[in-house]
Scaffold this motif. Sequence first.
Motif, PDB file in Angstrom:
ATOM      1  N   THR A 178     -89.793  14.336 -21.485  1.00 33.46           N
ATOM      2  CA  THR A 178     -88.874  14.399 -20.360  1.00 33.46           C
ATOM      3  C   THR A 178     -89.741  14.380 -19.109  1.00 33.46           C
ATOM      4  OG1 THR A 178     -87.163  15.636 -21.541  1.00 33.46           O
ATOM      5  CG2 THR A 178     -87.140  15.769 -19.141  1.00 33.46           C
ATOM      6  N   SER A 179     -89.607  13.331 -18.318  1.00 27.21           N
ATOM      7  CA  SER A 179     -90.456  13.142 -17.147  1.00 27.21           C
ATOM      8  C   SER A 179     -89.616  13.211 -15.875  1.00 27.21           C
ATOM      9  CB  SER A 179     -91.163  11.781 -17.201  1.00 27.21           C
ATOM     10  OG  SER A 179     -91.925  11.645 -18.378  1.00 27.21           O
ATOM     11  N   VAL A 180     -90.228  13.701 -14.834  1.00 32.71           N
ATOM     12  CA  VAL A 180     -89.566  13.718 -13.531  1.00 32.71           C
ATOM     13  C   VAL A 180     -90.347  12.830 -12.581  1.00 32.71           C
ATOM     14  CG1 VAL A 180     -90.774  15.832 -12.867  1.00 32.71           C
ATOM     15  CG2 VAL A 180     -88.726  15.176 -11.631  1.00 32.71           C
ATOM     16  N   VAL A 226     -87.341  24.003  -8.749  1.00 31.87           N
ATOM     17  CA  VAL A 226     -86.240  24.289  -7.822  1.00 31.87           C
ATOM     18  C   VAL A 226     -85.897  23.053  -7.004  1.00 31.87           C
ATOM     19  CG1 VAL A 226     -85.507  25.726  -5.878  1.00 31.87           C
ATOM     20  CG2 VAL A 226     -86.868  26.725  -7.715  1.00 31.87           C
ATOM     21  N   ARG A 227     -86.923  22.366  -6.523  1.00 30.59           N
ATOM     22  CA  ARG A 227     -86.715  21.143  -5.746  1.00 30.59           C
ATOM     23  C   ARG A 227     -87.597  20.053  -6.336  1.00 30.59           C
ATOM     24  NH1 ARG A 227     -87.873  22.507   0.321  1.00 30.59           N
ATOM     25  NH2 ARG A 227     -87.194  20.343   0.571  1.00 30.59           N
ATOM     26  N   PRO A 228     -87.070  19.223  -7.176  1.00 33.35           N
ATOM     27  CA  PRO A 228     -85.677  19.056  -7.602  1.00 33.35           C
ATOM     28  C   PRO A 228     -85.268  20.070  -8.675  1.00 33.35           C
ATOM     29  CG  PRO A 228     -87.051  17.497  -8.758  1.00 33.35           C
ATOM     30  CD  PRO A 228     -87.958  18.201  -7.778  1.00 33.35           C
ATOM     31  N   PHE A 232     -88.195  14.246  -1.037  1.00 33.54           N
ATOM     32  CA  PHE A 232     -88.377  15.363  -0.128  1.00 33.54           C
ATOM     33  C   PHE A 232     -89.820  15.384   0.323  1.00 33.54           C
ATOM     34  CE2 PHE A 232     -88.526  16.713  -4.528  1.00 33.54           C
ATOM     35  CZ  PHE A 232     -89.726  17.386  -4.640  1.00 33.54           C
ATOM     36  N   SER A 233     -90.078  16.057   1.427  1.00 32.95           N
ATOM     37  CA  SER A 233     -91.433  16.028   1.982  1.00 32.95           C
ATOM     38  C   SER A 233     -91.971  17.418   2.299  1.00 32.95           C
ATOM     39  CB  SER A 233     -91.458  15.176   3.257  1.00 32.95           C
ATOM     40  OG  SER A 233     -90.523  15.661   4.191  1.00 32.95           O
ATOM     41  N   ALA A 234     -91.168  18.493   2.100  1.00 34.40           N
ATOM     42  CA  ALA A 234     -91.627  19.855   2.367  1.00 34.40           C
ATOM     43  C   ALA A 234     -91.718  20.616   1.056  1.00 34.40           C
ATOM     44  CB  ALA A 234     -90.671  20.554   3.326  1.00 34.40           C
ATOM     45  N   HIS A 247     -78.661  12.881  -6.406  1.00 39.23           N
ATOM     46  CA  HIS A 247     -78.574  13.908  -7.424  1.00 39.23           C
ATOM     47  C   HIS A 247     -79.614  13.623  -8.503  1.00 39.23           C
ATOM     48  CE1 HIS A 247     -76.081  10.617  -9.005  1.00 39.23           C
ATOM     49  NE2 HIS A 247     -76.466  11.045 -10.198  1.00 39.23           N
ATOM     50  N   VAL A 248     -79.880  14.634  -9.329  1.00 41.77           N
ATOM     51  CA  VAL A 248     -80.847  14.468 -10.410  1.00 41.77           C
ATOM     52  C   VAL A 248     -80.116  13.961 -11.646  1.00 41.77           C
ATOM     53  CG1 VAL A 248     -82.550  15.613 -11.860  1.00 41.77           C
ATOM     54  CG2 VAL A 248     -82.241  16.354  -9.500  1.00 41.77           C
TER      55      VAL A 248
END
Length: 293
Positions: free
Chosen positions: A161-163, A67-69, A220-222, A203-204
């Motif tokens: 496919t890596s994030v 979801v995030r990302p 992001f940090s949360a 954006h992704v």
Amino acid sequence: MAEGKIIKALSGFYYVLSEGKLFQCRGRGVFRAQKITPLVGDDVVFEATSPMEGYIMKVHERKNELVRPPIANVDQAVLVFSAVEPDFSAVLLDRFLVLIESKNIRPLIVVNKMDLLTDKTKQVVEAYIHDYRRIGYDVIETSTVENSGVEQLIPYFSNKTSVFAGQSGVGKSSLLNAIRPDLQLKTNDISHHLGRGKHTTRHVELIEIGEGLVADTPGFSALEFNDIEENQLPTCFPEFVERSDECKFRGCTHIAEPKCAVKKALEAGEIPSYRYDHYVRFMEEIKERKTRY
């Protein structure tokens, strides 16, 4: 109709890579009624009359999604953490690892900015690196300033496919630029006033690197454990899974049960105390969430 993979979603358009060509597509109106939102990483069926005019007709079943990302069908998560600026955070890393493990995604830990370590901080960070390697995680130490460790990353991308994920300011975009200088991704140093990084990726987007696709994602940090249940959390700690069969009770939560192999390993120093402390903390968060909702 053709098949391809969504590599970018921007302003209502989906950019589909198919046989080396890129097609700008819109989603079918029926997707809204079906509550389907195409994501970067989705394998899709589409129709296109030209590279600028296409429609996504079908989204294939996903093996996972974040979801995030917002991204789907991820094989590997490259979790980038800085040694300093911002300081290495084991609790934040463990949050990432739990989320990644819960989605059955292979994690790769990268500790960046190793060139900024002093003698004192080096000892602390290297102790953490040793612990995570002992658990079984691959950990790569890098410095984009000294261009060290970067080449070690490239084989990990092959046919995957890596994030890229991690706190803002840890150097995700800098690492991608070091691997592929032609990308010229925008980077920023951390904000010393806020003590954290400035967001540079908005954006992704999947980028071709070597024989694989890599996503640079907004920082992001949360992180929340909204989709993780109490009985799933122990399976997100590999060193707990390794010992769970030795526990007296099946389904042991490794907290209050007697003759728990995990707690025995903890007492013997085989499991780092901070990992167990984080586990207990995360379990309490999950229980509180269930009570709240």
